[in-house]
Write a protein that holds these residues in place. Structure first.
Motif, PDB file in Angstrom:
ATOM      1  N   GLU A  90      40.832  18.003   1.039  1.00 32.63           N
ATOM      2  CA  GLU A  90      39.584  18.754   1.201  1.00 32.63           C
ATOM      3  C   GLU A  90      39.895  20.186   1.645  1.00 32.63           C
ATOM      4  OE1 GLU A  90      35.957  16.010   2.308  1.00 32.63           O
ATOM      5  OE2 GLU A  90      37.436  15.956   3.923  1.00 32.63           O
ATOM      6  N   ASP A 116      31.218  18.735  -0.780  1.00 24.36           N
ATOM      7  CA  ASP A 116      31.375  17.507  -1.574  1.00 24.36           C
ATOM      8  C   ASP A 116      32.790  17.506  -2.137  1.00 24.36           C
ATOM      9  OD1 ASP A 116      28.887  16.191  -1.454  1.00 24.36           O
ATOM     10  OD2 ASP A 116      28.031  17.605  -2.863  1.00 24.36           O
ATOM     11  N   SER A 117      33.423  16.338  -2.131  1.00 25.45           N
ATOM     12  CA  SER A 117      34.777  16.237  -2.669  1.00 25.45           C
ATOM     13  C   SER A 117      34.998  14.806  -3.132  1.00 25.45           C
ATOM     14  CB  SER A 117      35.801  16.609  -1.591  1.00 25.45           C
ATOM     15  OG  SER A 117      35.912  15.579  -0.636  1.00 25.45           O
ATOM     16  N   PRO A 118      36.104  14.543  -3.817  1.00 28.01           N
ATOM     17  CA  PRO A 118      36.382  13.173  -4.251  1.00 28.01           C
ATOM     18  C   PRO A 118      36.519  12.185  -3.092  1.00 28.01           C
ATOM     19  CG  PRO A 118      37.795  14.733  -5.406  1.00 28.01           C
ATOM     20  CD  PRO A 118      37.072  15.499  -4.338  1.00 28.01           C
ATOM     21  N   VAL A 119      36.788  12.699  -1.878  1.00 26.29           N
ATOM     22  CA  VAL A 119      36.978  11.794  -0.743  1.00 26.29           C
ATOM     23  C   VAL A 119      35.834  11.819   0.271  1.00 26.29           C
ATOM     24  CG1 VAL A 119      39.488  11.765  -0.904  1.00 26.29           C
ATOM     25  CG2 VAL A 119      38.370  13.531   0.467  1.00 26.29           C
TER      26      VAL A 119
END
Length: 165
Positions: A90, A116-119
């Motif tokens: 992040e 917002d992020s993949p994790v």
């Protein structure tokens, strides 16, 4: 620089108002602990990085190193309130603002957010209040915040911050 605020869902412990300074911090794999999230001590390092950048940009000079006996700002107090974990991969944003300038100290507020992020979802990660003291390393004693430094910070923040005017 215009006022800004990183938009994240409401949180009752968030700091209100806008900030005029922001610093992006990439979370390194080495910043994470056995639980898989950023170790709590690293948030203080993130805030220190942002605070140092704030001072260097606003005062238009590098932060002096005390080892050379020059006056500089030293951290006297720091209070971090953790709201949500951050993870490797992040890019966090640390927003910084000064809220008070006293005789020899200044108070700063910091807001750490994650997009917002993949994790993870967009969120408030932590808030922090820190107190800096203008310190004379050669004499090992606090010294007054320079008038020019106070004026530059107030001009940047767009309001009076001095405790006794």
């Amino acid at each position: 620089m215009p006022d800004s605020r990183i938009d994240v869902p409401a949180d009752p412990r968030d700091l209100s108002g806008t900030f005029r300074h922001a610093k992006s911090i990439e979370v390194r794999f080495a910043d994470t602990d056995a639980m898989g999230h950023v170790n709590n001590a690293l948030y203080h390092t993130y805030v220190e990085t942002a605070r140092t950048k704030y001072l260097e940009e606003i005062l238009d000079e590098p932060v002096r190193l005390g080892v050379h006996g020059e006056p500089s700002f030293i951290l006297a107090d720091s209070r971090m309130v953790y709201r949500s974990p951050a993870f490797y991969g992040e890019t966090l944003t640390v927003e910084t603002r000064m809220t008070r300038i006293g005789q020899s100290s200044m108070t700063a507020e910091h807001r750490i957010t994650a997009p917002d992020s993949p994790v993870g979802r967009a969120r408030l990660v932590a808030v922090c209040e820190s107190v800096l003291v203008h310190y004379d390393y050669a004499r090992a004693t606090p010294k007054p915040v320079p008038a020019e430094a106070a004026a530059r910070i107030e001009a940047f923040e767009g309001r009076s911050l001095r405790a006794s005017r």
